[in-house]
Design a protein around this motif. Structure first.
Motif, mmCIF file in Angstrom:
data_model
loop_
_atom_site.group_PDB
_atom_site.id
_atom_site.type_symbol
_atom_site.label_atom_id
_atom_site.label_comp_id
_atom_site.label_asym_id
_atom_site.label_seq_id
_atom_site.Cartn_x
_atom_site.Cartn_y
_atom_site.Cartn_z
ATOM 1 N N SER A 94 13.662 0.247 32.723
ATOM 2 C CA SER A 94 12.941 1.931 33.489
ATOM 3 C C SER A 94 12.780 0.996 34.545
ATOM 4 C CB SER A 94 12.516 2.124 32.771
ATOM 5 O OG SER A 94 11.041 1.555 32.706
ATOM 6 N N VAL A 95 12.332 0.549 35.262
ATOM 7 C CA VAL A 95 11.678 -0.381 36.097
ATOM 8 C C VAL A 95 12.649 -1.583 36.909
ATOM 9 C CG1 VAL A 95 9.117 0.184 35.234
ATOM 10 C CG2 VAL A 95 10.376 -2.537 35.064
ATOM 11 N N HIS A 96 13.955 -1.573 36.785
ATOM 12 C CA HIS A 96 13.891 -2.684 37.577
ATOM 13 C C HIS A 96 15.756 -2.452 37.821
ATOM 14 C CE1 HIS A 96 16.320 -7.139 36.695
ATOM 15 N NE2 HIS A 96 17.831 -6.936 36.355
ATOM 16 N N ASP A 97 15.930 -2.955 38.450
ATOM 17 C CA ASP A 97 17.120 -2.677 39.921
ATOM 18 C C ASP A 97 18.425 -3.061 39.638
ATOM 19 O OD1 ASP A 97 18.648 -2.490 41.220
ATOM 20 O OD2 ASP A 97 17.952 -4.016 43.449
ATOM 21 N N LYS A 98 19.226 -1.985 38.971
ATOM 22 C CA LYS A 98 20.365 -1.652 38.303
ATOM 23 C C LYS A 98 21.614 -1.847 38.844
ATOM 24 C CE LYS A 98 18.388 1.332 36.209
ATOM 25 N NZ LYS A 98 16.733 1.416 36.542
ATOM 26 N N GLU A 123 20.688 4.590 31.211
ATOM 27 C CA GLU A 123 19.611 6.083 30.944
ATOM 28 C C GLU A 123 19.069 6.152 30.023
ATOM 29 O OE1 GLU A 123 19.407 7.400 33.751
ATOM 30 O OE2 GLU A 123 20.359 6.811 34.997
ATOM 31 N N ASN A 124 17.496 5.813 29.793
ATOM 32 C CA ASN A 124 17.326 5.790 28.749
ATOM 33 C C ASN A 124 16.180 6.845 28.426
ATOM 34 O OD1 ASN A 124 14.499 4.784 29.628
ATOM 35 N ND2 ASN A 124 16.322 2.864 29.864
ATOM 36 N N ARG A 125 15.392 7.039 27.688
ATOM 37 C CA ARG A 125 13.808 7.665 27.435
ATOM 38 C C ARG A 125 13.096 7.205 28.158
ATOM 39 N NH1 ARG A 125 11.953 4.713 21.814
ATOM 40 N NH2 ARG A 125 13.496 3.266 21.432
ATOM 41 N N PHE A 126 12.392 6.514 28.734
ATOM 42 C CA PHE A 126 11.836 6.105 29.631
ATOM 43 C C PHE A 126 12.335 6.253 31.372
ATOM 44 C CE2 PHE A 126 11.055 3.828 26.437
ATOM 45 C CZ PHE A 126 9.892 4.053 25.072
ATOM 46 N N GLU A 127 11.659 6.983 31.730
ATOM 47 C CA GLU A 127 12.029 7.337 33.642
ATOM 48 C C GLU A 127 10.639 6.717 34.296
ATOM 49 O OE1 GLU A 127 11.914 11.296 34.498
ATOM 50 O OE2 GLU A 127 13.214 12.066 32.492
ATOM 51 N N GLY A 128 10.724 5.193 34.331
ATOM 52 C CA GLY A 128 9.873 4.743 35.412
ATOM 53 C C GLY A 128 9.772 4.493 36.609
ATOM 54 N N ALA A 129 9.449 3.903 37.443
ATOM 55 C CA ALA A 129 9.820 3.701 38.682
ATOM 56 C C ALA A 129 10.507 2.744 38.922
ATOM 57 C CB ALA A 129 8.996 4.839 39.267
ATOM 58 N N VAL A 130 11.326 2.262 39.841
ATOM 59 C CA VAL A 130 11.856 1.185 40.358
ATOM 60 C C VAL A 130 10.625 0.643 40.691
ATOM 61 C CG1 VAL A 130 13.098 -0.596 40.774
ATOM 62 C CG2 VAL A 130 13.539 1.404 39.306
ATOM 63 N N PRO A 131 10.060 -0.875 41.276
ATOM 64 C CA PRO A 131 8.785 -1.254 42.405
ATOM 65 C C PRO A 131 10.222 -1.299 43.172
ATOM 66 C CG PRO A 131 8.500 -2.643 40.513
ATOM 67 C CD PRO A 131 9.190 -1.371 40.423
ATOM 68 N N ALA A 169 1.759 -15.624 38.888
ATOM 69 C CA ALA A 169 1.960 -14.104 38.827
ATOM 70 C C ALA A 169 0.885 -13.831 39.760
ATOM 71 C CB ALA A 169 1.609 -13.933 37.377
ATOM 72 N N ASN A 170 1.021 -12.419 40.632
ATOM 73 C CA ASN A 170 0.242 -12.329 41.288
ATOM 74 C C ASN A 170 -0.485 -10.348 41.385
ATOM 75 O OD1 ASN A 170 0.319 -14.174 43.343
ATOM 76 N ND2 ASN A 170 2.011 -13.282 44.888
ATOM 77 N N ASN A 171 -1.488 -10.619 41.042
ATOM 78 C CA ASN A 171 -1.813 -8.612 41.300
ATOM 79 C C ASN A 171 -1.263 -8.338 39.478
ATOM 80 O OD1 ASN A 171 -1.563 -8.507 43.785
ATOM 81 N ND2 ASN A 171 0.726 -7.524 43.572
ATOM 82 N N ARG A 172 -1.617 -7.471 39.460
ATOM 83 C CA ARG A 172 -2.067 -6.858 37.367
ATOM 84 C C ARG A 172 -1.615 -5.232 37.412
ATOM 85 N NH1 ARG A 172 -8.061 -7.393 35.399
ATOM 86 N NH2 ARG A 172 -7.425 -7.980 33.701
ATOM 87 N N GLY A 173 -1.125 -5.533 35.685
ATOM 88 C CA GLY A 173 -0.076 -4.349 35.456
ATOM 89 C C GLY A 173 1.041 -4.207 35.884
ATOM 90 N N PHE A 174 1.061 -3.038 36.653
ATOM 91 C CA PHE A 174 2.277 -2.548 36.740
ATOM 92 C C PHE A 174 3.151 -2.801 38.035
ATOM 93 C CE2 PHE A 174 5.433 0.563 38.698
ATOM 94 C CZ PHE A 174 6.256 0.979 38.371
ATOM 95 N N ASP A 175 1.419 -3.472 39.035
ATOM 96 C CA ASP A 175 1.706 -4.515 39.823
ATOM 97 C C ASP A 175 2.416 -5.427 39.813
ATOM 98 O OD1 ASP A 175 1.329 -1.647 41.328
ATOM 99 O OD2 ASP A 175 -0.209 -1.768 41.032
ATOM 100 N N THR A 176 2.023 -6.149 38.868
ATOM 101 C CA THR A 176 1.893 -7.905 38.793
ATOM 102 C C THR A 176 3.403 -7.658 39.341
ATOM 103 O OG1 THR A 176 0.993 -7.813 36.779
ATOM 104 C CG2 THR A 176 2.463 -9.794 37.254
ATOM 105 N N GLU A 177 4.192 -8.602 40.144
ATOM 106 C CA GLU A 177 4.558 -9.797 40.773
ATOM 107 C C GLU A 177 4.392 -11.067 40.790
ATOM 108 O OE1 GLU A 177 6.294 -7.467 43.879
ATOM 109 O OE2 GLU A 177 4.858 -7.896 45.711
ATOM 110 N N ILE A 178 5.835 -11.777 40.691
ATOM 111 C CA ILE A 178 6.314 -13.077 41.186
ATOM 112 C C ILE A 178 5.900 -13.378 42.731
ATOM 113 C CG2 ILE A 178 6.995 -15.490 40.454
ATOM 114 C CD1 ILE A 178 6.047 -13.809 38.101
ATOM 115 N N GLY A 179 5.491 -14.522 43.424
ATOM 116 C CA GLY A 179 5.024 -14.676 44.857
ATOM 117 C C GLY A 179 3.616 -16.196 44.549
ATOM 118 N N CYS A 180 4.207 -16.339 46.013
ATOM 119 C CA CYS A 180 3.206 -17.383 46.597
ATOM 120 C C CYS A 180 1.348 -16.763 46.360
ATOM 121 C CB CYS A 180 3.233 -18.070 47.703
ATOM 122 S SG CYS A 180 5.251 -18.245 47.893
#
Length: 578
Positions: A94-98, A123-131, A169-180
């Protein structure tokens, strides 16, 4: 080894007492799906794909980190387990670039395979937003697209395993992403370009910078003569991209494919490897006899050289000044070969096929331009070559076995084994022993420095002199050894360092194998064995016996270590720090 008795899905098994549930299931022929797990690199139980039921436990447990015990009963396929896995995949999706069809990992993506296996629809039951997902195109060798990242942290673990640790891993929760750190682009930190993060990634979040279109454009330019060279490790892995077993040597079909892609000449980087040995052995002997900086450390691996420049700038003078085989071959293509053939070097496009992403960085280094032009114009990985072959619709399995072009296609067994850790050292010792004694030293075997272990050492008596050598692969092992060198606690005269664990056969540009295959096969060993088998069966096994190399020295370079050889085949380094 102690054993315990357990039940998996109602069937009794005897398994090693120190196994996890994941390992025990694999002994039993049952695959428990994983995303974050990568044997010997990342075992953190974070992705929750491997959840299983254990009788008596209050909740599902992560199989990759949960140890077995006597009498345990495990259920790997119950409705509760299946629902857990489906939910995990749907949430990730649900949060993946498909955009799977245009993704370079389509068909070789572990996440895609799990979704297919579990019947998960886009398309599945979760309507996430792709960051938005940060994209990092700041380097010459690697690209990151965090919109395709599943936060498995395998890349982070691989970078830590290399003792570089420039991503996390930078940031937390939904905003977590891998970076420097501090959101810096990768090009602004002390990344060494090894690409181990790429081959560890289960999705298309990390890829090498693709240069295949540049190759196609050059081939289609009638004003250019396009010359390609291939590294030894490529032939031991390329076949995996076409379904052949790991460790299949496909040299002949690879050469045939390159010709059919339209390259004007197909040369072997092994020729440059033989040349490297002549220059490196000469340099080593000169340092020993004239009080030069010791231990001398090999310079064939650009990821290792960059690591040394960043983290051990005080030891840069220990590096051999020899260019890598890639750039020696490229330099001679645009000097000796161009002169012989009456070609303007500016009309040559020099392409290399390497098992390595750091080679893309190396070709842009200063002092890698013997003809006043880059020694190598374009460097592509084994994976990129496979893409070119597939794009051209070549049926790889049905291609004939062909040979390299003779001008730089003659090489020795010593050059072939460059692709495996210990190979450069063994090749150098084979030649040094003969040159110093003036006679063939075929009785000496170098078995102590063979194998894919991360650290090896030996003492060899060469011309009455004991030479103590060390061989390391993987930068964590290199770091431990260099600390001893820096402290004056290592009494070696000659050290080989390969950036990637196991050497170039396990380079960051090689075919990507699934975590399952990493668990069941010793990939490094299988690929390395293909090179040692070729070495064993070659008529010439020592670099100084290469007749084309001898001719190059006679008519162009003079002798190993000559002034002209230094101008064309040697380079310099930068004390970068970090």
């Amino acid at each position: 080894m102690d054993q315990v008795n357990i039940k998996i899905n109602g069937v009794s098994y005897e398994v090693p007492a120190d196994a996890t549930i994941l390992e025990a299931a694999r002994y039993a022929g049952i695959d428990i799906p994983t995303l974050c797990y990568l044997k010997d690199i990342n075992q953190i139980g974070a992705c929750r794909m491997c959840m299983v039921e254990v009788k008596g436990a209050r909740s599902l447990v992560a199989a990759c980190v949960y140890p077995v015990n006597e009498g345990m009963e495990v259920f790997t396929n119950s409705p509760k387990v299946q629902e857990s896995r489906r939910m995990t995949l749907e949430l990730l999706l649900s949060v993946h670039d498909k955009k799977c069809l245009s993704c370079e990992r389509s068909g070789n993506c572990e996440f895609q395979k799990l979704c297919n296996d579990m019947g998960i629809e886009e398309e599945n039951r979760f309507e996430g937003a792709v960051p938005a997902g940060k994209k990092d195109f700041s380097t010459q060798y690697l690209e990151r697209n965090n919109a395709k990242c599943v936060l498995c942290r395998r890349c982070v673990a691989a970078c830590q395993n290399q003792h570089v640790s420039v991503i996390g891993a930078n940031n937390r929760g939904f905003d977590t992403e891998i970076g420097c750190a501090f959101e810096k682009p990768l090009g602004d930190v002390a990344c060494v370009a090894c690409g181990q993060c790429i081959v560890s990634c289960p999705t298309g979040a990390l890829t090498e910078k693709d240069n295949t279109q540049e190759v196609i454009d050059a081939i289609n330019d009638p004003s250019k003569i396009v010359i390609v060279q291939t590294a030894p490790a490529v032939r031991a892995a390329l076949g995996e991209e076409f379904g052949l077993p790991i460790g299949t040597n496909v040299e002949g079909k690879m050469v045939a494919a390159l010709r059919r892609l339209g390259f004007d000449k197909v040369f072997d980087t092994d020729f440059g490897a033989d040349m490297t040995i002549m220059e490196e052995a000469s340099e080593f002997i000169h340092r020993v006899k004239n009080g030069g900086v010791l231990p001398m450390i090999t310079s064939c691996s650009p990821g290792w050289v960059k690591f040394c420049e960043h983290y051990y700038p005080d030891l840069v003078d220990n590096l051999s000044t020899c260019k890598s085989p890639q750039n020696m071959t490229g330099a001679l293509v645009k000097t000796w070969y161009a002169q012989k053939e009456g070609i303007d070097p500016r009309d040559i496009v020099s392409v290399s096929v390497m098992p390595c992403t750091a080679k893309k960085f190396e070709i842009r280094r200063d002092d890698e331009n013997a003809a006043g032009l880059p020694d190598v114009d374009i460097s592509i990985t084994t994976r990129e070559l496979a893409r070119l072959i597939k794009k051209a619709q070549l049926n790889f399995d049905r291609l004939p076995e062909e040979k390299f072009d003779d001008a730089m296609g003659v090489s020795t067994g010593a050059a072939v084994i460059f692709g495996a850790t210990g190979g450069v050292m063994e090749a150098a010792l084979r030649t040094a022993a003969d040159l110093l004694t003036g006679e063939s030293q075929d009785s000496i075997e170098y078995t102590e420095i063979r194998g894919t272990e991360g650290f090896k050492e030996a003492v060899y008596n060469v011309a009455g002199m004991d030479v103590k050598v060390a061989v390391v692969s993987g930068l964590s092992n290199a770091d431990k050894l260099l600390q001893k060198v820096r402290a004056g606690e290592a009494d070696y005269q000659f050290i080989e360092v390969m950036c990637c664990p196991g050497g170039c056969v396990n380079g960051g540009g090689q075919p990507i194998q699934s975590s399952n295959n990493h668990s069941f096969y010793d990939i490094k060993k299988l690929r390395a064995q293909a090179l040692y088998d070729q070495d064993k069966n070659m008529p010439l096994r020592k670099s100084h016996l290469n007749p084309v190399l001898q001719k190059c020295y006679e008519e162009f370079l003079g002798e190993p270590g000559s002034h002209k050889a230094h101008e064309i085949l040697h380079t310099s380094y930068v004390k970068r720090g970090y």
